[in-house]
Design a protein around this motif. Structure first.
Motif, PDB file in Angstrom:
ATOM      1  N   ASN A  64     -33.258  58.215 -16.951  1.00  0.00           N
ATOM      2  CA  ASN A  64     -34.309  59.221 -17.141  1.00  0.00           C
ATOM      3  C   ASN A  64     -33.877  60.573 -16.576  1.00  0.00           C
ATOM      4  O   ASN A  64     -34.702  61.353 -16.100  1.00  0.00           O
ATOM      5  N   LEU A  65     -32.567  60.864 -16.632  1.00  0.00           N
ATOM      6  CA  LEU A  65     -32.036  62.051 -15.967  1.00  0.00           C
ATOM      7  C   LEU A  65     -32.305  63.308 -16.793  1.00  0.00           C
ATOM      8  O   LEU A  65     -31.932  63.395 -17.960  1.00  0.00           O
ATOM      9  N   ALA A  78     -28.803  64.721  -9.254  1.00  0.00           N
ATOM     10  CA  ALA A  78     -29.296  64.368 -10.583  1.00  0.00           C
ATOM     11  C   ALA A  78     -30.764  64.016 -10.476  1.00  0.00           C
ATOM     12  O   ALA A  78     -31.147  63.117  -9.728  1.00  0.00           O
ATOM     13  N   LEU A  79     -31.592  64.711 -11.238  1.00  0.00           N
ATOM     14  CA  LEU A  79     -33.037  64.562 -11.161  1.00  0.00           C
ATOM     15  C   LEU A  79     -33.546  63.658 -12.277  1.00  0.00           C
ATOM     16  O   LEU A  79     -33.260  63.894 -13.455  1.00  0.00           O
ATOM     17  N   SER A  80     -34.296  62.630 -11.898  1.00  0.00           N
ATOM     18  CA  SER A  80     -34.964  61.766 -12.864  1.00  0.00           C
ATOM     19  C   SER A  80     -36.374  62.285 -13.108  1.00  0.00           C
ATOM     20  O   SER A  80     -37.046  62.731 -12.169  1.00  0.00           O
ATOM     21  N   LEU A  85     -34.708  61.745  -7.037  1.00  0.00           N
ATOM     22  CA  LEU A  85     -33.578  62.661  -6.977  1.00  0.00           C
ATOM     23  C   LEU A  85     -32.377  61.912  -6.408  1.00  0.00           C
ATOM     24  O   LEU A  85     -32.403  61.462  -5.266  1.00  0.00           O
ATOM     25  N   PHE A  86     -31.332  61.794  -7.226  1.00  0.00           N
ATOM     26  CA  PHE A  86     -30.131  61.060  -6.844  1.00  0.00           C
ATOM     27  C   PHE A  86     -29.045  62.013  -6.365  1.00  0.00           C
ATOM     28  O   PHE A  86     -28.892  63.117  -6.886  1.00  0.00           O
ATOM     29  N   GLU A 112     -38.443  67.835 -14.099  1.00  0.00           N
ATOM     30  CA  GLU A 112     -37.566  68.213 -15.197  1.00  0.00           C
ATOM     31  C   GLU A 112     -36.469  69.208 -14.841  1.00  0.00           C
ATOM     32  O   GLU A 112     -35.398  69.163 -15.414  1.00  0.00           O
ATOM     33  N   GLY A 113     -36.729  70.162 -13.951  1.00  0.00           N
ATOM     34  CA  GLY A 113     -35.755  71.198 -13.627  1.00  0.00           C
ATOM     35  C   GLY A 113     -35.407  71.176 -12.153  1.00  0.00           C
ATOM     36  O   GLY A 113     -36.234  70.816 -11.306  1.00  0.00           O
TER      37      GLY A 113
END
Length: 343
Positions: A64-65, A78-80, A85-86, A112-113
């Motif tokens: 879901n990135l 990397a934001l889902s 937040l990974f 999303e951003g």
């Protein structure tokens, strides 16, 4: 934005290696010219990776990135869009950390951003309201930026649900957020880009620009270049056909400030952001990629995140990622591009 909502509940082990073309590992070596693995005269694809597809990390689905950022230590964030937040290893993409995110009441976000500030705090958009919140490294909400009323989802404003702040980038010392779709009352495809001016640690709404997306496409991501121009992703999906993803170079430097214009209907005197097509991703080489659903190019999926990771030999190094929507027929895929922009 979630293009499809058919979800899968399974997980799988971490894929062992980057997916390359049938030519083998040599395909991962960048060439000396954009002619190598060319998508267009301006863009080439070095490689792609499905290493994180349908994996989990510490009990959280890695997918879901929707956004990418380079962290202060050189790692990737990397934001889902499912409120996670990974932290990823920049070379291998292996997850190093995951931080849950929520709003002030503890509710989930449609995140999303993403940008990372100079002090390491995270600025994250949610297209639910929409909103931009500042988070600490451990996921605590620190504050929230003001959003112009017209950009709020109806009935509070004129934005359509699930079509607001998809992209976020630093811009001229402040911020720029891109709406995905047009406001009610604006011509279809005319998307507003809102900026904020920085005052110390606070941000205030500033100039706004209008951008015309191609017919049937929205704007899932935007990234600013040092000269004030923007890299803009446009994306759409057609059932039975697949995804359309195009990369544009956009120049807002002579565009009209539209913050005081209620309805953008093509009136004279309003100058939109000028854009130049850099590449249609469907024209990139497949490099041996496979797709789980019909696509114009099996390399394609629901590409939604983009970040500039550096510059080499006159080209920008760009990393894209697709949002698999936790769907069995979609893929979490990273794309390593080299992009040349002319002055």
């Amino acid at each position: 934005m979630r293009i499809r909502t058919v979800l899968a509940t399974f997980t799988a082990g971490l894929a062992a290696a980057t997916c390359l073309s049938a030519a083998g590992p040599a395909a991962a070596r960048p060439g000396n010219a954009l002619a190598d693995h060319a998508c267009s005269p301006s863009v080439s694809l070095d490689r792609f990776s499905d290493a994180l597809d349908k994996t989990t990390y510490q009990g959280t689905f890695v997918g879901n990135l929707s956004a990418l950022a380079v962290d202060r230590d050189g790692s990737l964030a990397a934001l889902s869009d499912r409120s996670a937040l990974f932290g990823l290893d920049a070379r291998t993409l292996a997850p190093r950390s995951v931080v849950p995110l929520a709003d002030e009441s503890g509710a989930a976000l449609d995140s999303e951003g993403l940008v990372i500030d100079r002090d390491g705090t995270r600025l994250v958009t949610s297209e639910t309201e929409p909103s931009i919140r500042r988070y600490s490294r451990d996921g605590a909400v620190l504050d929230r930026l003001p959003v112009p009323a017209a950009l709020r989802v109806a009935p509070a404003g004129r934005a359509v649900s699930n079509g607001t702040f998809e992209g976020l980038t630093w811009f001229r010392g402040g911020l720029l957020a891109s709406m995905e779709y047009a406001l009610s009352g604006d011509t279809a495809g005319t998307v507003r880009f809102q900026t904020w001016q920085r005052h110390g640690e606070s941000f205030e709404p500033a100039r706004q620009y209008a951008y015309r997306a191609d017919t049937g496409l929205g704007v899932p991501e935007v990234q600013a270049l040092p000269d004030g121009r923007l890299l803009v992703l446009e994306r759409g999906f057609t059932s039975g056909v697949g995804n359309t993803v195009r990369l544009y170079l956009a120049d807002p430097r002579h565009a009209t400030d539209t913050s005081g214009i209620d309805n953008l209907t093509g009136q004279s005197g309003v100058h939109l952001i000028k854009k130049t097509l850099l590449a249609d991703i469907a024209d990139c080489p497949t490099l041996g990629a496979t797709a789980k659903q019909p696509q114009p190019n099996p390399l394609l999926d629901n590409i939604e995140g983009m970040v500039v990771t550096g510059r080499s030999k006159g080209s920008w190094k760009i990393l894209l990622v697709s949002d698999d929507n936790q769907n069995t027929v979609q893929t979490t895929r990273f794309f390593y591009l080299r992009v040349r922009t002319t002055p």
